[in-house]
Design an enzyme around this catalytic site. Structure first.
Site, PDB file in Angstrom:
ATOM      1  CD1 TRP A 351      -5.660  -1.964   0.930  1.00 34.67           C
ATOM      2  CD2 TRP A 351      -3.952  -3.799   0.665  1.00 34.67           C
ATOM      3  NE1 TRP A 351      -5.646  -3.506   0.947  1.00 34.67           N
ATOM      4  CE2 TRP A 351      -4.693  -4.331   0.899  1.00 34.67           C
ATOM      5  CE3 TRP A 351      -2.499  -3.958   0.839  1.00 34.67           C
ATOM      6  CZ2 TRP A 351      -5.146  -5.742   0.929  1.00 34.67           C
ATOM      7  CZ3 TRP A 351      -2.638  -5.336   1.038  1.00 34.67           C
ATOM      8  CH2 TRP A 351      -3.861  -6.017   1.126  1.00 34.67           C
ATOM      9  CG  ASP A 352      -1.094   4.395  -3.868  1.00 36.05           C
ATOM     10  OD1 ASP A 352      -0.021   4.003  -4.204  1.00 36.05           O
ATOM     11  OD2 ASP A 352      -2.010   5.307  -3.560  1.00 36.05           O
ATOM     12  CE1 TYR A 353      -3.486   1.879   3.014  1.00 34.50           C
ATOM     13  CE2 TYR A 353      -2.159  -0.521   3.242  1.00 34.50           C
ATOM     14  CZ  TYR A 353      -3.456   0.429   3.964  1.00 34.50           C
ATOM     15  OH  TYR A 353      -4.166   0.697   4.132  1.00 34.50           O
TER      16      TYR A 353
END
Length: 677
Positions: A351-353
């Site tokens: 999630w590109d967290y």
């Protein structure tokens, strides 16, 4: 982060019209019975090459704002109280300057994004610009002392814009009289050059690296797809200059492997490196870099790294192996670079967290016990609180089952559980789809309802899909909290954090479908190829045809947390959404970029909002006490400092096209009228 202005920009026009008609190192496939913590080295002794650290307090004894977060503890706290809740309403602008380094992107020069915190040291205010110039000002008048031009190329090599978050400052403990560069200002450039400049004269330090310039790209040897852009100022701990780098998001499956470097402050000689990705898989993935600032506990010899996610961001079939340090907070021995402990906050991140803010270090009292703690703010809207010496939970952090995908993405694996904090409570409710904003749905003739029906969502950590309109992400890359991080008042033990409430959509496309669908990208939004992987991707704000957000306001808040208990003290909408000259009701709030500062006067200072205003709030109640208009959104942390007995608050009004197409080159500095202390 997404171009949020596309989801907010038409609110003002519409209103104007309407008013007149855990511990991690395990991949989550392995569910630990105890918190996911890894210890790889003993805690360092309280000594270093610079001498005894034992007496260095966590909170400086004197007012300090000499780094990106004010102090190495990242508290963004000032003990100054000349400006307080009773008189802050009298603040006036006492000086301002315009650097001249500005572009709206309409010509040959890419747009500028300016997020630099003014650093105040050596009786000087230092700043870096998005044209990669260093400028020194008199802190009381704004008179320019010197400027240095790096002559860096104005090419957007790794970012869609020209970007700068400022400078770092160092001075020798044992200065040699008559020698130059006993005080140094450092700044990096997008093309991977780190400059060391004499803080007194503005001239390069000839003994540092190659005549004052260190080429960090000489160490870019694994998948060198792009230069190791130095957009964030280094973190200075003793004589260590420690820095990570920024890259090109969502572009490649294989990318440079995330590395943090420590170099000697005087010579630029490399001392140690930290690698977040295991050696045996570095060539087939990448990033897991540190692109934001770090924090440090000097007394205990620890530096804390907020580590980002591995590449590619939204598909992980190439990296099924354990990457325990990805998307983590990792504590290193500052002298050796060895891992002391690490906590992974997202297992197998899809999630590109990125952990995008330095953890805030604090001493808190919980149930009568004094705890050396840190708070890690995250894009997920979670605040993880652990013991900063050991990484152990302060309040329980639980591994909970999460959605496992719909089977549409070939070659993917999913972590069965993810860490969830029990306290403080999440800053936004990700358990269900956010409520549709009736006004936006009506204007869109049901468009938001139809979009919601086409979006997959089973709660937090719903994986990306190829079906329908994709996955609803709340929040996603835009982040519940951005790089400004958490401020902390050590007297009341209150934490303050601003948060955005943004709904985005993420969809994966097979390589064939992606080539047909790709219609370009903006500033960290739109289509991106994830080249080398089976899937390209699209990330967008969930809005209607007019650009109105489909989800209910508020779109941003400021929140105060009692760190004795982990409970929310108060929360208020922050800022106002604004475009085309119209300001929305402040009860709707604004998406925010940038963070707060807090003072012993009981005042919170913050910019961060779309409307380009700077504000002061009461620490105790959250009441707004003061505001002023600046040139562009203030997406940098403010600075609070004292000079010749007078307290000042400085804001950089630089703008960010993610919020809206309004950029600036203004430094605005405020103080009380001299006859009204």
């Amino acid at each position: 982060m997404t171009r949020l202005r596309t989801g907010i920009r038409c609110l003002s026009t519409l209103t104007a019209v309407s008013l007149t008609v855990f511990p991690t190192v395990l991949l989550a496939e392995q569910q630990p019975e105890q918190p996911d913590q890894v210890e790889q080295a003993a805690a360092p002794a309280s000594t270093s090459d610079n001498g005894d650290r034992a007496n260095i307090p966590l909170v400086p004894d004197t007012p300090t704002w000499d780094s990106f977060h004010g102090q190495l503890n990242a508290q963004k706290y000032s003990p100054l109280d000349q400006i307080n809740v009773d008189n802050v309403g009298q603040l006036e602008k006492v000086w301002e300057v315009h650097t001249g380094d500005i572009s709206d992107g309409t010509g040959d020069t890419p747009a500028t994004v300016w997020s630099a915190t003014p650093v105040v040291a050596n009786d000087t205010l230092y700043i870096g610009t998005p044209f990669y110039k260093l400028i020194a000002y008199n802190p009381a008048t704004g008179e320019e002392k010197w400027r240095f031009d790096t002559q860096s190329s104005r090419e957007a090599l790794t970012q869609p814009v020209l970007k700068n978050r400022g400078v770092a400052y160092w001075e020798a403990d044992d200065p040699v009289e008559g020698e130059s560069c006993q005080k140094i200002v450092y700044m990096g450039t997008m093309d991977a050059q780190l400059f060391a400049i004499d803080a007194d004269t503005g001239k390069p330090c000839q003994n540092f690296a190659d005549n004052g310039v260190l080429n960090a790209d000489q160490w870019n040897i694994i998948n060198p797809k792009f230069p190791l852009s130095l957009l964030q100022p280094p973190t200075i701990v003793g004589d260590h200059v420690i820095f990570g780098w920024a890259g090109k998001d969502w572009a490649y499956q294989e990318a440079p492997a995330g590395t943090v470097f420590s170099v000697n402050a005087r010579t630029g000689e490399r001392e140690w490196t930290f690698e977040a990705i295991p050696e045996d898989i570095r060539e087939k993935t990448g990033t897991a870099n540190v692109w934001t600032h770090m924090s440090a506990d000097e007394q205990n010899g620890l530096i804390y790294l907020p580590v980002s996610s591995p590449s590619p961001n939204y598909w992980g079939g190439n990296r099924k192996e354990d990457i325990p340090l990805g998307t983590s907070t990792t504590a290193l021995d500052v002298d050796t670079g060895e891992v002391v402990w690490s906590r992974q906050w997202v297992h197998h991140d899809l999630w590109d967290y990125d952990i995008n803010a330095a953890p805030t270090l604090m001493d808190i009292t919980v149930d009568g016990e004094e705890i050396p703690a840190l708070v890690q703010a995250t894009k997920m809207g979670f605040l993880f609180v652990v013991n900063r010496l050991t990484g152990e939970d302060v309040w329980p952090i639980e591994e909970r089952p999460v959605p496992q995908g719909d089977g549409s993405v070939e070659g993917e694996v999913y972590a069965p559980t993810q860490p969830f904090p029990t306290k403080p409570a999440p800053l936004l409710d990700q358990s269900k789809k956010p409520e549709i904003w009736g006004l936006a749905d009506a204007v869109g003739f049901g468009q938001c309802t139809r979009l919601w029906d086409e979006l997959t969502y089973e709660g937090m950590y719903t994986p990306p899909t190829t079906r329908g309109e994709g996955t609803l992400a709340y929040p996603d890359s835009a982040g519940g909290v951005q790089w400004g991080g958490v401020a902390f008042d050590p007297e009341s033990q209150t934490a303050i954090v601003n948060t955005s409430h943004i709904v985005q959509t993420v969809k994966l496309y097979s390589r064939e479908d992606y080539e047909k669908a790709d219609s370009g990208s903006g500033n960290e939004s739109g289509f991106s190829p994830q080249e080398g992987s089976p899937y390209g991707m699209r990330l967008e704000v969930a809005d209607n045809w007019l650009g109105m957000p489909c989800w209910e306001p508020p779109f941003g808040e400021i929140v105060a947390i009692d760190m004795h208990t982990g409970d929310i003290k108060w929360r208020k909408p922050v800022g106002a959404s604004q475009q085309f000259g119209f300001f929305m009701p402040e009860r709707w709030g604004s998406p925010t970029i940038g963070g707060p500062a807090v003072t012993a006067g009981g005042v919170i200072f913050i910019g961060a909002s779309m409307d380009a205003k700077v504000r002061a709030y009461s620490l105790e109640t959250g009441e707004k006490l003061w505001e002023d208009q600046t040139q562009a959104p203030v997406v940098a942390n403010p600075s609070v400092y004292e000079y010749d007995g007078r307290q000042y608050v400085a804001f950089v009004s630089g703008g960010n096209t993610i919020l809206k197409d309004q950029v600036g080159d203004q430094i605005a500095v405020y103080a009380l009228p001299e006859d009204k202390d």
